[in-house]
Write a protein that holds these residues in place. Structure first.
Motif, PDB file in Angstrom:
ATOM      1  N   CYS A   1     -46.247  38.347  11.125  1.00 13.23           N
ATOM      2  CA  CYS A   1     -45.495  37.215  10.603  1.00 13.23           C
ATOM      3  C   CYS A   1     -44.030  37.329  11.035  1.00 13.23           C
ATOM      4  CB  CYS A   1     -45.603  37.170   9.083  1.00 13.23           C
ATOM      5  SG  CYS A   1     -44.708  35.791   8.343  1.00 13.23           S
TER       6      CYS A   1
ATOM      7  N   PHE B   1     -45.390  35.109   2.040  1.00 10.77           N
ATOM      8  CA  PHE B   1     -46.083  36.333   2.450  1.00 10.77           C
ATOM      9  C   PHE B   1     -47.325  36.581   1.589  1.00 10.77           C
ATOM     10  CE2 PHE B   1     -41.635  38.031   3.741  1.00 10.77           C
ATOM     11  CZ  PHE B   1     -41.644  37.212   4.861  1.00 10.77           C
TER      12      PHE B   1
ATOM     13  N   VAL C   1     -44.306  42.079   8.869  1.00 11.57           N
ATOM     14  CA  VAL C   1     -43.329  40.991   8.896  1.00 11.57           C
ATOM     15  C   VAL C   1     -42.180  41.398   9.808  1.00 11.57           C
ATOM     16  CG1 VAL C   1     -41.565  39.789   7.532  1.00 11.57           C
ATOM     17  CG2 VAL C   1     -43.888  40.010   6.648  1.00 11.57           C
TER      18      VAL C   1
ATOM     19  N   THR D   1     -35.800  38.059   4.088  1.00 12.05           N
ATOM     20  CA  THR D   1     -37.086  38.410   4.703  1.00 12.05           C
ATOM     21  C   THR D   1     -37.420  39.877   4.431  1.00 12.05           C
ATOM     22  OG1 THR D   1     -36.693  36.806   6.473  1.00 12.05           O
ATOM     23  CG2 THR D   1     -38.366  38.488   6.870  1.00 12.05           C
ATOM     24  N   SER D   2     -36.435  40.732   4.607  1.00  8.07           N
ATOM     25  CA  SER D   2     -36.656  42.171   4.432  1.00  8.07           C
ATOM     26  C   SER D   2     -37.024  42.523   2.997  1.00  8.07           C
ATOM     27  CB  SER D   2     -35.398  42.939   4.853  1.00  8.07           C
ATOM     28  OG  SER D   2     -35.105  42.715   6.208  1.00  8.07           O
TER      29      SER D   2
ATOM     30  N   ALA E   1     -40.613  41.157   1.980  1.00  5.65           N
ATOM     31  CA  ALA E   1     -41.699  41.936   2.582  1.00  5.65           C
ATOM     32  C   ALA E   1     -41.777  43.337   1.984  1.00  5.65           C
ATOM     33  CB  ALA E   1     -41.507  42.013   4.094  1.00  5.65           C
ATOM     34  N   SER E   2     -40.638  44.018   1.912  1.00  4.33           N
ATOM     35  CA  SER E   2     -40.632  45.408   1.448  1.00  4.33           C
ATOM     36  C   SER E   2     -41.132  45.537   0.015  1.00  4.33           C
ATOM     37  CB  SER E   2     -39.206  45.980   1.543  1.00  4.33           C
ATOM     38  OG  SER E   2     -38.772  46.023   2.867  1.00  4.33           O
TER      39      SER E   2
ATOM     40  N   ILE F   1     -45.370  45.346   2.426  1.00  4.66           N
ATOM     41  CA  ILE F   1     -45.753  44.868   3.752  1.00  4.66           C
ATOM     42  C   ILE F   1     -44.869  45.571   4.776  1.00  4.66           C
ATOM     43  CG2 ILE F   1     -45.987  42.856   5.258  1.00  4.66           C
ATOM     44  CD1 ILE F   1     -46.037  41.133   2.680  1.00  4.66           C
TER      45      ILE F   1
ATOM     46  N   LEU G   1     -42.343  46.358   7.473  1.00  5.24           N
ATOM     47  CA  LEU G   1     -41.255  45.513   7.961  1.00  5.24           C
ATOM     48  C   LEU G   1     -40.790  45.998   9.329  1.00  5.24           C
ATOM     49  CD1 LEU G   1     -39.179  43.222   7.382  1.00  5.24           C
ATOM     50  CD2 LEU G   1     -37.675  45.017   6.463  1.00  5.24           C
TER      51      LEU G   1
END
Length: 386
Positions: A7, A92, A100, A112-113, A116-117, A121, A123
Motif C-alpha cells: 500500500c 489500512f 505500507v 501514514t507512519s 500503519a505502525s 503493519i 512500514l
C-alpha cells in the motif's frame, strides 16, 4: 506463490514524481500487488489536482482520503495530520496490506507512519536520512524511527540512517525514483509541447519560444511561515525586473502557502507582469522537459537539488528550505533579497560549465525498489541495538 500487498500513500503533488516509477514497477511485478491511496492536497484542485495525472497514467486508485484542513498555518497542519491518522487507519484496516509505504518528508506523511505502525503493519520509508531543515527535517527522521525498511536515495542518506541505529540489513540505497524520470528525459529532452496551450494557466502570453525562459517554484518555509508573503514578493520583484519570460508554479499546501499565493495574486493584479505566466501543475515528465530546456530554475523546491543536479539545470536556491541538503555544482544559494536574487539568476544563466551529477541515483530506482520489496522479509517489530 504468495503475493505481497504493498500500500503506497501519495499525499501531495511532488510526492507522485518521487514514487511514480516505483509504482509502475510494483504494479508490474508478479510477486507484488499495488494498493494506491491518494490523500491530502494531491486531491485538491487549487494545488494542481495531481490525482487526475495519476489516473491518466493508468494507475487504479484503491482509496481517496480527504484530510486537508483549511488554514495553511501550523495549527491546521497539525489538525490535517491528525485527520490523516484517523482516516488512514480505517483505510489500512479495510485494505489489509502486507506493508505500507510512506514517502519522504512532507508534514502529513507522519500520519501514514503512525496509522500503519500502530496497527502492526510493516512500514517502508522512501528517502529517509536526508537533511533539509524546517518541519520536514523532524518528520523525515520520525518516519525513519517508525519504519521497518528504509529505501534511501543516496549513500550519504544511507550512512545517516545507519547512524540512527537502524538495522543495516534493512537499509538499501536504491536511488530516487524521480531520477528515473529525469533519466528518461535526458535521453529525449525535446520540449515537444506548448506549455500554455496544454496547461492553460493565467498571466502574460510570454515570448518563450524566441527568448528562452526561466522557471520559478517557491514554497513557504513552515518554520518561517509568517514571512512567506514578504519572501515571495522579493522573488517576484527580481524576476519582474529582469524581464525574462518566466513560467511560475503554485506553492505546496504548507503553513504560509496562503501568504505565498496571496503575494502572487496581489503582484499579478497590481503589477500585471508582462513576462510571467502562472501554472498550478504539470505531468511529471512534461515538467522535467520544461526544466531541462529552461535557462534556470529559481526558488526553493527540492527538484532543484535532485532532478536538476542530474539534468545539469542551473538553479538559484533561495532561503533555508533546502538547508544542508546534499547538492551538486548546479546550485547557487541566496537569501530573500531582490538584488541578490537578480545577480544570482544572471550568474547562473551565464554559467556554461555545469555538469550532470548522480548524487541521487542512476535512473533505476523504481525497479530496485520493487525487487527489494518482493524479496525482503518484512517485520513490524524492531529493537534498538546500540
Amino acid at each position: 506463490m504468495s503475493i505481497k500487498k504493498i500500500c503506497v500513500v501519495v499525499t501531495a503533488r511532488p510526492s507522485y514524481s518521487r514514487i511514480k516509477t516505483a509504482l509502475t514497477a510494483i504494479k508490474n511485478h508478479p510477486k507484488l500487488e499495488l494498493q494506491l491511496v491518494i490523500a491530502g492536497s494531491a486531491l485538491l484542485g487549487r494545488y494542481g489536482n495531481a490525482v487526475e495525472v495519476i489516473e491518466i497514467d493508468g494507475f487504479t486508485i484503491a482509496e481517496k482520503v480527504f484530510m486537508v484542513l483549511e488554514g495553511e498555518n501550523p495549527t491546521s497542519m497539525a489538525k490535517t495530520t491528525g485527520l490523516g491518522v484517523m482516516e488512514l487507519a480505517n483505510v489500512f484496516y479495510r485494505l489489509q496490506p502486507d506493508a505500507v509505504v510512506t514517502i519522504a518528508d512532507r508534514f502529513e506523511t507522519i500520519a501514514t507512519s503512525i496509522a500503519a505502525s500502530y496497527q502492526n503493519i510493516p512500514l517502508i520509508h522512501i528517502q529517509g536520512g536526508e537533511v533539509t531543515g524546517n518541519i520536514d527535517e523532524k518528520v523525515r527522521h520520525a518516519n525513519t524511527k517508525l519504519a521497518d525498511l528504509h529505501l534511501v536515495a543516496s549513500e550519504d542518506a544511507k550512512q545517516r540512517v545507519l547512524k540512527m541505529g537502524e538495522d543495516p540489513n534493512m537499509v538499501f540505497n536504491t536511488g530516487c525514483p524521480s531520477i528515473d524520470l529525469a533519466n528518461q528525459i535526458k535521453s529525449n529532452p525535446t520540449l515537444d509541447f506548448d506549455p500554455i496551450l496544454k496547461y492553460g494557466g493565467v498571466g502574460a502570453e510570454v515570448n518563450w519560444k524566441e527568448e528562452g525562459y526561466i522557471v520559478v517554484m517557491q514554497h513557504p518555509v513552515t518554520t518561517e511561515y509568517a514571512s512567506a508573503r514578504k519572501d515571495v514578493e522579493a522573488t517576484l520583484k527580481a524576476v519582474h525586473e529582469l524581464n525574462i519570460p518566466t513560467f511560475w508554479f503554485w506553492p505546496n499546501v504548507d503553513a504560509g502557502s496562503d501568504g505565498t499565493s496571496g503575494g502572487i495574486r496581489a503582484f499579478r493584479e497590481n503589477s500585471k507582469p508582462k513576462n510571467i505566466h502562472f501554472f498550478k501543475n504539470m505531468e511529471p515528465n512534461d515538467f522535467l522537459k520544461l526544466l531541462v530546456n529552461s535557462k534556470c530554475l529559481i526558488g526553493n523546491s527540492s527538484v532543484g537539488v535532485r532532478e536538476c543536479s542530474y539534468l545539469a539545470v542551473p538553479v538559484v536556491n533561495i532561503g533555508s528550505r533546502q538547508n544542508k541538503r546534499q547538492r551538486g555544482n548546479n546550485i547557487i544559494d541566496v537569501s530573500y533579497n531582490k538584488d541578490d536574487i537578480k545577480k544570482a539568476i544572471i550568474e547562473r544563466i551565464s554559467n556554461t560549465t555545469i555538469s550532470s551529477e548522480s548524487i541521487y541515483g542512476d535512473g533505476k530506482a523504481g525497479y530496485a525498489i520493487a525487487e527489494i520489496l518482493s524479496n525482503v522479509s518484512l517485520s513490524f517489530h524492531k529493537t534498538i541495538t546500540y
